[in-house]
Write a protein that holds these residues in place. Structure first.
Motif, PDB file in Angstrom:
ATOM      1  N   THR A  65      -6.701   8.040  10.456  1.00 52.18           N
ATOM      2  CA  THR A  65      -6.359   9.262   9.632  1.00 52.18           C
ATOM      3  C   THR A  65      -5.134   9.735  10.311  1.00 52.18           C
ATOM      4  OG1 THR A  65      -8.608   9.720   9.092  1.00 52.18           O
ATOM      5  CG2 THR A  65      -6.873  11.548   8.846  1.00 52.18           C
ATOM      6  N   ASN A  79      -6.307  -3.469  13.559  1.00 50.62           N
ATOM      7  CA  ASN A  79      -7.144  -4.307  14.165  1.00 50.62           C
ATOM      8  C   ASN A  79      -6.704  -5.798  14.120  1.00 50.62           C
ATOM      9  OD1 ASN A  79      -9.354  -6.393  13.733  1.00 50.62           O
ATOM     10  ND2 ASN A  79     -10.666  -4.814  13.827  1.00 50.62           N
ATOM     11  N   THR A 133      -6.107  -5.162   9.665  1.00 52.73           N
ATOM     12  CA  THR A 133      -6.515  -3.920   8.933  1.00 52.73           C
ATOM     13  C   THR A 133      -5.707  -2.909   9.727  1.00 52.73           C
ATOM     14  OG1 THR A 133      -8.377  -4.600   8.016  1.00 52.73           O
ATOM     15  CG2 THR A 133      -8.141  -2.339   8.040  1.00 52.73           C
ATOM     16  N   PRO A 184      -8.120   9.809   5.091  1.00 48.01           N
ATOM     17  CA  PRO A 184      -8.471   8.476   5.807  1.00 48.01           C
ATOM     18  C   PRO A 184      -7.367   7.273   5.128  1.00 48.01           C
ATOM     19  CG  PRO A 184     -10.235   9.665   5.308  1.00 48.01           C
ATOM     20  CD  PRO A 184      -9.196  10.391   4.803  1.00 48.01           C
ATOM     21  N   TYR A 185      -6.859   6.373   5.928  1.00 51.26           N
ATOM     22  CA  TYR A 185      -5.949   5.419   5.371  1.00 51.26           C
ATOM     23  C   TYR A 185      -6.512   3.835   5.820  1.00 51.26           C
ATOM     24  CZ  TYR A 185      -1.773   2.676   4.840  1.00 51.26           C
ATOM     25  OH  TYR A 185      -0.677   1.707   4.633  1.00 51.26           O
ATOM     26  N   ASN A 186      -6.582   3.123   4.889  1.00 55.24           N
ATOM     27  CA  ASN A 186      -7.031   1.632   5.205  1.00 55.24           C
ATOM     28  C   ASN A 186      -6.224   0.781   4.419  1.00 55.24           C
ATOM     29  OD1 ASN A 186      -8.949   0.027   6.476  1.00 55.24           O
ATOM     30  ND2 ASN A 186     -10.216  -0.229   4.709  1.00 55.24           N
ATOM     31  N   LYS A 238       0.905  -1.032   0.068  1.00 53.86           N
ATOM     32  CA  LYS A 238       0.103   0.093  -0.007  1.00 53.86           C
ATOM     33  C   LYS A 238       0.805   1.208  -0.027  1.00 53.86           C
ATOM     34  CE  LYS A 238      -3.972   2.445   1.051  1.00 53.86           C
ATOM     35  NZ  LYS A 238      -5.125   2.310   0.119  1.00 53.86           N
ATOM     36  N   LEU A 244      -2.966   5.938  13.435  1.00 51.84           N
ATOM     37  CA  LEU A 244      -3.511   4.764  12.607  1.00 51.84           C
ATOM     38  C   LEU A 244      -3.456   3.782  13.828  1.00 51.84           C
ATOM     39  CD1 LEU A 244      -1.236   5.075   9.656  1.00 51.84           C
ATOM     40  CD2 LEU A 244      -3.402   5.727   9.829  1.00 51.84           C
ATOM     41  N   SER A 271      -5.737   1.266   9.928  1.00 49.54           N
ATOM     42  CA  SER A 271      -6.696   2.160   9.398  1.00 49.54           C
ATOM     43  C   SER A 271      -6.677   3.422  10.296  1.00 49.54           C
ATOM     44  CB  SER A 271      -8.124   1.716   9.284  1.00 49.54           C
ATOM     45  OG  SER A 271      -8.394   1.109  10.770  1.00 49.54           O
ATOM     46  N   ARG A 317      -5.341  -3.534   4.481  1.00 52.61           N
ATOM     47  CA  ARG A 317      -5.341  -4.883   4.911  1.00 52.61           C
ATOM     48  C   ARG A 317      -4.170  -5.761   4.878  1.00 52.61           C
ATOM     49  NH1 ARG A 317     -10.162  -9.529   5.038  1.00 52.61           N
ATOM     50  NH2 ARG A 317      -9.265 -10.647   6.756  1.00 52.61           N
TER      51      ARG A 317
END
Length: 86
Positions: A51, A42, A47, A13-15, A5, A39, A49, A17
């Motif tokens: 900002t 999870n 993930t 926003p950042y996401n 990524k 950030l 995720s 996996r």
């Protein structure tokens, strides 16, 4: 395990996996260091995720595993400043 990524941008926003080619349910743990400010990881889904709030670079080590095996992976994430049009 692969992290491809693009880097995060402050205020955007950042996401992302994480993946591991184990073929089983994988858990993730932040073993050492810290994710960029804003950030979070999870641990059940893998993930990253949120900002990002500050520009810079963060080095961290992730532990991943399944019921059968585990491993470690060191990673770096860079956070750039927001680009503004003139």
């Amino acid at each position: 395990l692969g992290l491809t990524k693009s880097d995060a941008i402050v205020g955007t926003p950042y996401n992302f996996r994480l993946t591991a080619s184990t073929g089983e349910d994988t858990y993730w743990v932040l073993e050492q260091g810290a994710l960029p400010s804003g950030l979070v990881l999870n641990e059940q889904t893998g993930t990253i995720s949120g900002t990002a709030t500050l520009p810079g670079s963060s080095l961290f080590r992730l532990k991943f595993g399944t019921a059968q095996a585990s491993g470690l992976r060191s990673e770096e994430r860079r956070v750039g400043k927001e680009c503004r049009s003139r």
